[in-house]
Design an enzyme around this catalytic site. Sequence first.
Site, PDB file in Angstrom:
ATOM      1  N   GLU A 181       0.510  47.540  27.489  1.00  0.00           N
ATOM      2  CA  GLU A 181      -0.640  46.620  27.465  1.00  0.00           C
ATOM      3  C   GLU A 181      -1.970  47.297  27.113  1.00  0.00           C
ATOM      4  O   GLU A 181      -2.991  47.046  27.752  1.00  0.00           O
ATOM      5  CB  GLU A 181      -0.759  45.878  28.807  1.00  0.00           C
ATOM      6  CG  GLU A 181       0.521  45.132  29.162  1.00  0.00           C
ATOM      7  CD  GLU A 181       0.524  44.508  30.553  1.00  0.00           C
ATOM      8  OE1 GLU A 181      -0.526  44.539  31.221  1.00  0.00           O
ATOM      9  OE2 GLU A 181       1.570  43.996  30.967  1.00  0.00           O
ATOM     10  N   GLU A 285      10.784  41.837  29.340  1.00  0.00           N
ATOM     11  CA  GLU A 285      10.419  41.244  30.638  1.00  0.00           C
ATOM     12  C   GLU A 285      10.558  39.727  30.581  1.00  0.00           C
ATOM     13  O   GLU A 285       9.613  38.993  30.894  1.00  0.00           O
ATOM     14  CB  GLU A 285       8.973  41.616  31.006  1.00  0.00           C
ATOM     15  CG  GLU A 285       8.691  43.108  31.006  1.00  0.00           C
ATOM     16  CD  GLU A 285       7.273  43.472  31.420  1.00  0.00           C
ATOM     17  OE1 GLU A 285       6.582  42.628  32.026  1.00  0.00           O
ATOM     18  OE2 GLU A 285       6.856  44.602  31.135  1.00  0.00           O
TER      19      GLU A 285
HETATM   20  O1  G3I Z   1       4.730  47.610  47.810  1.00  0.00           O
HETATM   21  C1  G3I Z   1       3.596  46.930  48.375  1.00  0.00           C
HETATM   22  C2  G3I Z   1       3.833  46.647  49.809  1.00  0.00           C
HETATM   23  O2  G3I Z   1       3.935  47.863  50.503  1.00  0.00           O
HETATM   24  C3  G3I Z   1       2.695  45.785  50.330  1.00  0.00           C
HETATM   25  O3  G3I Z   1       2.934  45.426  51.643  1.00  0.00           O
HETATM   26  C4  G3I Z   1       2.520  44.526  49.480  1.00  0.00           C
HETATM   27  C5  G3I Z   1       1.331  43.682  49.927  1.00  0.00           C
HETATM   28  O4  G3I Z   1       0.780  42.957  48.852  1.00  0.00           O
HETATM   29  O5  G3I Z   1       2.310  44.912  48.161  1.00  0.00           O
HETATM   30  C6  G3I Z   1       3.411  45.640  47.625  1.00  0.00           C
HETATM   31  O6  G3I Z   1       3.132  45.947  46.288  1.00  0.00           O
HETATM   32  C7  G3I Z   1       3.196  44.882  45.379  1.00  0.00           C
HETATM   33  C8  G3I Z   1       4.240  45.246  44.343  1.00  0.00           C
HETATM   34  O7  G3I Z   1       4.249  44.270  43.316  1.00  0.00           O
HETATM   35  C9  G3I Z   1       5.649  45.344  44.919  1.00  0.00           C
HETATM   36  O8  G3I Z   1       6.025  44.136  45.450  1.00  0.00           O
HETATM   37  C10 G3I Z   1       1.832  44.736  44.707  1.00  0.00           C
HETATM   38  O9  G3I Z   1       0.910  44.259  45.658  1.00  0.00           O
HETATM   39  C11 G3I Z   1       1.916  43.768  43.572  1.00  0.00           C
HETATM   40  O10 G3I Z   1       0.694  43.774  42.865  1.00  0.00           O
HETATM   41  C12 G3I Z   1       3.015  44.202  42.623  1.00  0.00           C
HETATM   42  O11 G3I Z   1       3.123  43.246  41.591  1.00  0.00           O
HETATM   43  C13 G3I Z   1       3.806  43.685  40.450  1.00  0.00           C
HETATM   44  C14 G3I Z   1       2.877  43.628  39.233  1.00  0.00           C
HETATM   45  O12 G3I Z   1       3.598  43.986  38.062  1.00  0.00           O
HETATM   46  C15 G3I Z   1       1.700  44.599  39.398  1.00  0.00           C
HETATM   47  O13 G3I Z   1       0.680  44.230  38.629  1.00  0.00           O
HETATM   48  C16 G3I Z   1       4.993  42.772  40.220  1.00  0.00           C
HETATM   49  O14 G3I Z   1       5.935  42.929  41.286  1.00  0.00           O
HETATM   50  C17 G3I Z   1       5.668  43.102  38.880  1.00  0.00           C
HETATM   51  O15 G3I Z   1       6.654  42.131  38.598  1.00  0.00           O
HETATM   52  C18 G3I Z   1       4.639  43.093  37.780  1.00  0.00           C
HETATM   53  O16 G3I Z   1       5.286  43.451  36.582  1.00  0.00           O
HETATM   54  C19 G3I Z   1       4.474  43.476  35.402  1.00  0.00           C
HETATM   55  C20 G3I Z   1       5.027  44.547  34.489  1.00  0.00           C
HETATM   56  O17 G3I Z   1       5.080  45.773  35.156  1.00  0.00           O
HETATM   57  C21 G3I Z   1       4.184  44.669  33.213  1.00  0.00           C
HETATM   58  N1  G3I Z   1       4.087  43.393  32.558  1.00  0.00           N
HETATM   59  C22 G3I Z   1       3.630  42.278  33.376  1.00  0.00           C
HETATM   60  C23 G3I Z   1       4.504  42.139  34.627  1.00  0.00           C
HETATM   61  C24 G3I Z   1       4.079  40.964  35.459  1.00  0.00           C
HETATM   62  O18 G3I Z   1       2.780  41.145  35.958  1.00  0.00           O
END
Ligand code: G3I
Length: 365
Positions: A181, A285
């Site tokens: 990105e 994705e």
């Molecule tokens: O692991 C922590 C946990 O310890 C905590 O308690 C919790 C509270 O919010 O957060 C957890 O982390 C989260 C993580 O996912 C794992 O679940 C983050 O907050 C959350 O922001 C994160 O979101 C991920 C996101 O990328 C980050 O921007 C999504 O799961 C994931 O599906 C998403 O994937 C991205 C690709 O990498 C790139 N392209 C877009 C796609 C969708 O956004």
Amino acid sequence: MKKLFYLFLSILIFVSCSDSGGEDPIDPPIEPPVENDRPKNMEEYNATSDGLRDYYFEDGYFDIGVAISPQSLDKPDEVALIKRHMNSLTAENAMKWSSIEPTEGNFNWSDADKIVDFAVANDLKVRGHTLCWHQQVPDWIFEDNGVEASKELVLERLKSHIAAVVGRYKGKIYAWDVVNEAIDDGGGYRNSKWYSICGEDYIFEAFNAAREADPDAKLFYNDYNATEPQKRYSIEKLLEDLISRQLVDGMGLQGHWNLDGPYLSRIRDAFDGYAALGVELQITELDINTGSATEYTSTIESKQKSAYGRYFQEFRDYKDEITSVTFWGLTDDHSWLNQPGKPNFPLLFDKNYDPKGPYFDVIDF
Ligand code: G3I
């Protein structure tokens, strides 16, 4: 006799004119539906052990992958679904910088190792995701004793992170989303911390470091909205530059799509445009957002069936260019789109690990 000759001639002309009506370009002939013995319903699904990987990977189309968390591997139902349907895995979050090197030089490998070890033990491929992104990236990279770090220091940290991560999984991860990105939705470079400190150099340094760490790994640039023309042209320019330095092998189109878009013509133009540069294509994705509906109604299901059906038809048409299609999550309840109070139903399997209606459209060819 002469009269008879002219009568015969006019019949001949009439017959040949009506024949040409069948070639009307506006009305192409309707193809009869293809007969196949694939499951059409749950009963037939339960009567076979075949899955997506059999219909796509084993049959010579492309890899079928899924993004998972390491926790999935502790759940027998999820493991069974992965083994039945997938031949490729991506770590949804476990290989991102903030997961793997939260503080400088302190690596947390356990989650990423768990996914890679499972893949190796079960003969699945692994796509690495992702080495350089503007999200899930710790602040320390861009700081130096309370002030903004210099370009040299940031690039040094980038290079040593990539050397460590790619080096650890050398030979086990066959493809890496190296930079994720980096292009803005309207075209041009995204104004991230990476860009504001390093300019575009960080992109080339990242690819270069990945190439050095594992010369056999396929290196991808990965982005969303990669079918939108403004963004696509900028991505193509970047790819051309990377290609001229032999630093890139593939274009990852994320595929976070909707029930009615992108249009197939946009998708085709994008596939053609990227493939013409000589890189391979992967859908990295995939999910189809069902919007704000709080329930999976029959109307939504039928729209999603048709969307999944036509996107996969498109993927099959480009099977010579597309080498992998990865779903961004296994079941609807695990999807990043499914938020508390805002349910979404973007994937092919429901929370009971059963295939949804669209599954049967994806395999009906
Ligand atoms: O692991 C922590 C946990 O310890 C905590 O308690 C919790 C509270 O919010 O957060 C957890 O982390 C989260 C993580 O996912 C794992 O679940 C983050 O907050 C959350 O922001 C994160 O979101 C991920 C996101 O990328 C980050 O921007 C999504 O799961 C994931 O599906 C998403 O994937 C991205 C690709 O990498 C790139 N392209 C877009 C796609 C969708 O956004």
